[in-house]
Design an enzyme around this catalytic site. Structure first.
Site, short mmCIF file in Angstrom:
data_model
loop_
_atom_site.label_atom_id
_atom_site.label_comp_id
_atom_site.label_asym_id
_atom_site.label_seq_id
_atom_site.Cartn_x
_atom_site.Cartn_y
_atom_site.Cartn_z
N GLU A 203 0.83 -1.21 0.00
CA GLU A 203 0.00 0.00 0.00
C GLU A 203 0.86 1.26 0.00
O GLU A 203 0.40 2.35 0.35
CB GLU A 203 -0.98 -0.02 1.18
CG GLU A 203 -1.99 -1.15 1.04
CD GLU A 203 -3.23 -0.96 1.88
OE1 GLU A 203 -3.34 0.03 2.62
OE2 GLU A 203 -4.12 -1.82 1.78
N LYS A 340 -15.74 -2.40 2.45
CA LYS A 340 -15.00 -2.71 1.22
C LYS A 340 -15.96 -3.35 0.23
O LYS A 340 -16.54 -4.41 0.52
CB LYS A 340 -13.85 -3.66 1.54
CG LYS A 340 -12.74 -3.03 2.38
CD LYS A 340 -11.75 -4.10 2.78
CE LYS A 340 -10.57 -3.50 3.53
NZ LYS A 340 -9.75 -4.58 4.14
P1 PGA Z 1 -6.26 -6.24 2.25
O1 PGA Z 1 -5.76 -5.24 3.36
O2 PGA Z 1 -6.80 -5.48 1.12
O3 PGA Z 1 -5.01 -7.03 1.89
O4 PGA Z 1 -7.31 -7.09 2.91
C1 PGA Z 1 -6.46 -4.12 3.77
C2 PGA Z 1 -6.96 -4.22 5.18
O5 PGA Z 1 -6.79 -5.24 5.86
O6 PGA Z 1 -7.57 -3.27 5.65
ZN ZN Z 2 -7.91 -4.32 7.72
#
Ligand code: PGA
Ligand code: ZN
Length: 422
Positions: A203, A340
């Site tokens: 990220e 998400k």
């Molecule tokens: P991920 O990480 O997209 O690899 O799940 C993001 C998070 O855990 O917030």
């Molecule tokens: Zn997370």
């Protein structure tokens, strides 16, 4: 009514260099497209992203998901009214027929869901956030979210690094989204001077590899000290201009009822003690997935002890799933939810979960995935629903900055109407 006259699915590359699903739809002479993201540190109950598991792309190919769009979804969606987002999403949920979208793939379904929303917005001559606000029945989509900027990467997002996945800057003292981004970017610069060797994680945050201590919890304090030093060097005051947030992603070091940080085996209670020490000594105001999703008791004591002091975000815990979230609300665990889109798989269901959270006094944070593309839908989702918070990784790497840059654009365009959630 505007009929969907064309639908095409294909792969594009994501930020890890892996393929992901893209979809383009048309109506009249207007075209729109969307690309889906992909996580690495997954909750157990996320909607399923279908990967081919064949030789191509080392198993990460998405030809099956693309085939599902072409062969199963397209024949049903072509000719449908693109303004009927609920109907489109419902149709795909029915076609899939499974609990976790494992037949068609959440990656296939979400690509269609989001490209249709983008097309409907364009046909209406609306910005995407305005169209989402319409779907969400939000009359005032003017709230720019407080960004949680992930400047140090560990866990599943880095190699041989810290156990803890994300260390985030929270520029709460800023008076606009733009100045929040500036604050984070200036601190990121001084952090970069401290991490001259080593690269960045998935990220875009630095990956510390050569810290003195081997002990998991000491390492964490060392990193927090470095963050505070960078805050200072940039001319900001921790606890006033800037606060800190952590995504512990505790699922990933929870084995046999113990939290196994490098060199330490902690019970939930001991881990909680460590968090108490952290929040008493550092301006840490948000903990995400502080306990593993299987550790219901851990979540309970975490919430009872710290729930009225800091934000406790359930990400892997709730996976944007209305049923799991409902159970969490009833059990009174966490006080915020990570949202998400690809954990649940359609825009409609995502909006329902945001509504549930806002009705039950849970703070909502819209989140990116560790595998991202230049698609900026989450920025518009945050404003369209007045979510209040967003995390989109660090303030480098195009797939991360695309979202922050989009939010700054929305803020500029809203002019005096824009409000910042600092
Ligand atoms: P991920 O990480 O997209 O690899 O799940 C993001 C998070 O855990 O917030
Ligand atoms: Zn997370």
């Amino acid at each position: 009514m505007a009929k969907i006259s064309y639908l095409e699915a294909y792969w594009v590359l994501d930020s890890r260099g892996r393929p992901t699903v893209g979809c383009t739809v048309k109506s009249e002479d207007v075209t729109a497209k969307a690309f889906v993201p992909s996580g690495a540190s997954l909750g157990l109950h996320e909607a399923l992203e279908i990967r081919d598991r064949e030789k191509a792309f080392a198993g990460f190919g998405v030809d099956k998901a693309i085939g599902n769009i072409k062969e199963i979804i397209a024949p049903e969606i072509l000719g449908q009214d693109v303004f009927d987002q609920k109907g489109i999403d419902r149709k795909m949920i029915e076609l899939d027929g499974t609990k976790n979208k494992s037949k068609l793939g959440a990656n296939a379904i979400l690509a269609v869901s989001l490209s249709c929303a983008r097309l409907a917005a364009a046909l209406n001559r609306l910005e995407l956030f305005e169209y989402i606000a319409k779907l969400y029945k939000n009359p005032h989509p003017v709230l720019l979210p407080l960004p949680y900027i992930n400047v140090i990467n560990g866990g599943a997002h880095a190699k041989d690094s810290l156990d803890i996945q994300e260390f985030m800057l929270i520029p709460k003292g800023a008076d606009s989204f733009q100045s929040a981004v500036q604050t984070a970017s200036e601190i990121f610069f001084y952090l970069g001077e401290m991490f001259k060797t080593g690269g960045v994680g998935d990220e875009g945050g630095y990956e510390p590899q050569n810290l003195r201590s081997n002990l998991g919890t000491d390492k964490v304090k060392e990193v927090l000290e470095m963050l505070l030093k960078a805050v200072n060097k940039a001319g900001y005051e921790a606890g006033r201009d800037i606060f800190l947030g952590l995504d512990i992603a505790a699922n990933h070091f929870y084995f046999e009822d113990k939290y196994q940080l490098s060199g330490q085996n902690l019970t939930s209670k001991e881990l909680l003690g460590f968090y108490e020490e952290l929040i008493n000594n550092y301006p840490v105001i948000s903990l995400e997935d502080g306990m593993a999703e299987q550790d219901g008791l851990g979540w309970k004591i975490l919430t009872e002890t710290l729930g009225n002091k800091i934000q406790l975000v359930g990400d892997d815990l709730f996976v944007t799933n209305p049923k799991l979230f409902q159970r969490g609300i009833e059990a009174k665990i966490a006080n915020a939810i990570m949202i998400k889109l690809n954990q649940v798989g359609t825009l409609t269901e995502t909006l329902e979960v945001i509504k549930m959270a806002q009705n039950h006094g849970y703070q909502t944070m819209i989140g990116n995935r560790s595998g991202e593309t230049e698609d900026t839908t989450i920025a518009d989702l945050a404003v369209g629903t007045n979510a209040g918070e967003i995390k989109s990784g660090s303030c480098d790497r195009g797939e991360r900055t695309a979202k922050y840059n989009r939010l700054m654009e929305i803020e500029r365009n809203l002019k005096d109407k824009a409000k910042f959630s600092g």
